[in-house]
Structures are given as structure tokens and as C-alpha cells.
Write a protein that holds these residues in place. Sequence first.
Motif, PDB file in Angstrom:
ATOM      1  N   VAL A 118       8.306   4.502   9.478  1.00  0.00           N
ATOM      2  CA  VAL A 118       6.950   4.024   9.197  1.00  0.00           C
ATOM      3  C   VAL A 118       6.614   4.492   7.792  1.00  0.00           C
ATOM      4  O   VAL A 118       6.564   5.697   7.518  1.00  0.00           O
ATOM      5  CB  VAL A 118       5.920   4.567  10.203  1.00  0.00           C
ATOM      6  N   GLY A 119       6.418   3.538   6.888  1.00  0.00           N
ATOM      7  CA  GLY A 119       6.181   3.902   5.497  1.00  0.00           C
ATOM      8  C   GLY A 119       5.500   2.794   4.734  1.00  0.00           C
ATOM      9  O   GLY A 119       5.046   1.801   5.305  1.00  0.00           O
ATOM     10  N   TYR A 120       5.452   2.972   3.423  1.00  0.00           N
ATOM     11  CA  TYR A 120       4.705   2.058   2.554  1.00  0.00           C
ATOM     12  C   TYR A 120       5.659   1.334   1.613  1.00  0.00           C
ATOM     13  O   TYR A 120       6.536   1.956   0.996  1.00  0.00           O
ATOM     14  CB  TYR A 120       3.662   2.842   1.753  1.00  0.00           C
ATOM     15  N   VAL A 121       5.478   0.033   1.502  1.00  0.00           N
ATOM     16  CA  VAL A 121       6.274  -0.757   0.571  1.00  0.00           C
ATOM     17  C   VAL A 121       5.877  -0.345  -0.844  1.00  0.00           C
ATOM     18  O   VAL A 121       4.712  -0.471  -1.229  1.00  0.00           O
ATOM     19  CB  VAL A 121       6.024  -2.264   0.785  1.00  0.00           C
ATOM     20  N   CYS A 122       6.813   0.191  -1.611  1.00  0.00           N
ATOM     21  CA  CYS A 122       6.455   0.734  -2.928  1.00  0.00           C
ATOM     22  C   CYS A 122       6.969  -0.107  -4.094  1.00  0.00           C
ATOM     23  O   CYS A 122       6.744   0.247  -5.250  1.00  0.00           O
ATOM     24  CB  CYS A 122       6.920   2.179  -3.055  1.00  0.00           C
ATOM     25  N   LYS A 123       7.657  -1.208  -3.808  1.00  0.00           N
ATOM     26  CA  LYS A 123       8.046  -2.181  -4.823  1.00  0.00           C
ATOM     27  C   LYS A 123       7.922  -3.569  -4.219  1.00  0.00           C
ATOM     28  O   LYS A 123       8.053  -3.736  -3.007  1.00  0.00           O
ATOM     29  CB  LYS A 123       9.494  -1.961  -5.288  1.00  0.00           C
ATOM     30  N   VAL A 167       2.648  -4.737  -2.212  1.00  0.00           N
ATOM     31  CA  VAL A 167       2.947  -3.329  -2.476  1.00  0.00           C
ATOM     32  C   VAL A 167       1.815  -2.472  -1.914  1.00  0.00           C
ATOM     33  O   VAL A 167       0.634  -2.789  -2.082  1.00  0.00           O
ATOM     34  CB  VAL A 167       3.108  -3.086  -3.988  1.00  0.00           C
ATOM     35  N   GLY A 168       2.169  -1.387  -1.234  1.00  0.00           N
ATOM     36  CA  GLY A 168       1.181  -0.506  -0.616  1.00  0.00           C
ATOM     37  C   GLY A 168       0.949  -0.774   0.857  1.00  0.00           C
ATOM     38  O   GLY A 168       0.277   0.017   1.532  1.00  0.00           O
ATOM     39  N   THR A 169       1.518  -1.862   1.367  1.00  0.00           N
ATOM     40  CA  THR A 169       1.363  -2.183   2.790  1.00  0.00           C
ATOM     41  C   THR A 169       2.173  -1.208   3.647  1.00  0.00           C
ATOM     42  O   THR A 169       3.330  -0.921   3.338  1.00  0.00           O
ATOM     43  CB  THR A 169       1.827  -3.614   3.072  1.00  0.00           C
ATOM     44  N   GLU A 170       1.557  -0.729   4.724  1.00  0.00           N
ATOM     45  CA  GLU A 170       2.262   0.158   5.650  1.00  0.00           C
ATOM     46  C   GLU A 170       2.976  -0.692   6.700  1.00  0.00           C
ATOM     47  O   GLU A 170       2.379  -1.559   7.328  1.00  0.00           O
ATOM     48  CB  GLU A 170       1.300   1.124   6.327  1.00  0.00           C
TER      49      GLU A 170
END
Length: 225
Positions: free
Chosen positions: A118-123, A170-173
Amino acid sequence: MNTNYSENNHLILVGKIVSEQKYSHEIYGEKFYSFNLEVVRLSSNTDIIPITVSERLLTDVDLTIGKNVEVEGQFRSYNNYENEKNRLILTVFAKEIKETPVDVEIGKDVLTNEVTLVGYVCKKPIYRQTPFGREIADILLAVNRAYNKSDYIPCIAWGRNARFCQNIEVGTEVKIVGRVQSRTYEKKHDDGTVETRVAYEVSIASMEIAEKEENNENQNQEETV
């Protein structure tokens, strides 16, 4: 924000040890070692996955070559600075490890490779199609870890999951379930030499936008007032 780090990043591997242990590093007097684990896919192909393990887990388990083991832990990353360049290094950090009688060469009747992130799209995800029309998307996921650290995990999606990734900002969890895989590639250097390297990534089986917890927390607070 999800702060249950064990749920953010959880992995189980079952496989066969295929390399000797070697010293990796030491933190606060605790030594860590690494070895390679061969994990069989349903297709009967294999992935060779690097494992990092504390000396404190080695007292009751035999990690000689050829032994079958089950590893529970997390898929982690760190930066290795070499030749004036940063290189992202990926490894499985073992939290529990035990011998198993499972015949991992079959690998079809037992869960041998599953990771949940579970994380955040960073690119911005990179969507493309192969010459044969297969859809692929590359995603870099930032997964929170304790002590204000994060792991940056490359993931690859296929088919409808790849198509779905095109519209993720970008920034979506997101929550991803998949398997850790290895693949070889050739790195061409400035002097013309070619080096064969191994890359590690998560092959996505399923993914979804993570639910926002703030709404649930507010609802729970209202119910308890």
C-alpha cells in the motif's frame, strides 16, 4: 495516512537457497547477511530473489545451499552510491524465516510468492504496448516505513491493469497484490562495454485505489459521541 507499516508492505516467499550467506552490513551492533532464494513460478520458470536477514534469526535455521525455507518480511529498497551515481537496490528484508518440507520445485499447490503493498504513485505511470500488442505499464510506488523512511518499489502491470494505470495521478494511494520477480538486462556503459544486470520488480496481479481512512475515522468519532 496508513501507518500500519506491517500491512503497507508484507511478503511471503517459499523457495530454495541457491547461494552461500555473505556479510551485508551492521547497524547498532546487529549484523545482517544476504543470500539468494530460488522461487518457482506456476509456469515452472524461476525467480532468483535476494534475501537480507539478521544474525538474530540464524540461530535456529539451517541456511545451507539446497535447503527449502519460508521467508516472511518486506520488499525494501535503498540507494547505493557508486561511481558517482545513485543506484536503487532492492532486497527482501526477512522478519521471520523457517525451514519448510514443501517441494518448492513443484510450486503449484502452495503459496510461494505473494507481496502486498500500500503506497503512493510517485511518478507518472508509463504505459506502452509491445510489438505483439501486449499492454504494459511501469509504476514506481513509494511505501511508507517506520522512522520517516520510504521504500521505492518498481512495479509492472499488464493488460487491463496497465490500461487502468494510464489515468492514475501522481500522489494517488493504491493497494497492489502481486509477486516479486527477477529479470536480466544489459547495461551499456559510456566506454562501450556491456554489463549484464538483474532487475527486481513486483508483477501486479491486482490493484485498486486505496480507501481514504479519514472518512471512516470521522464516522467512527461521530458514532462514539
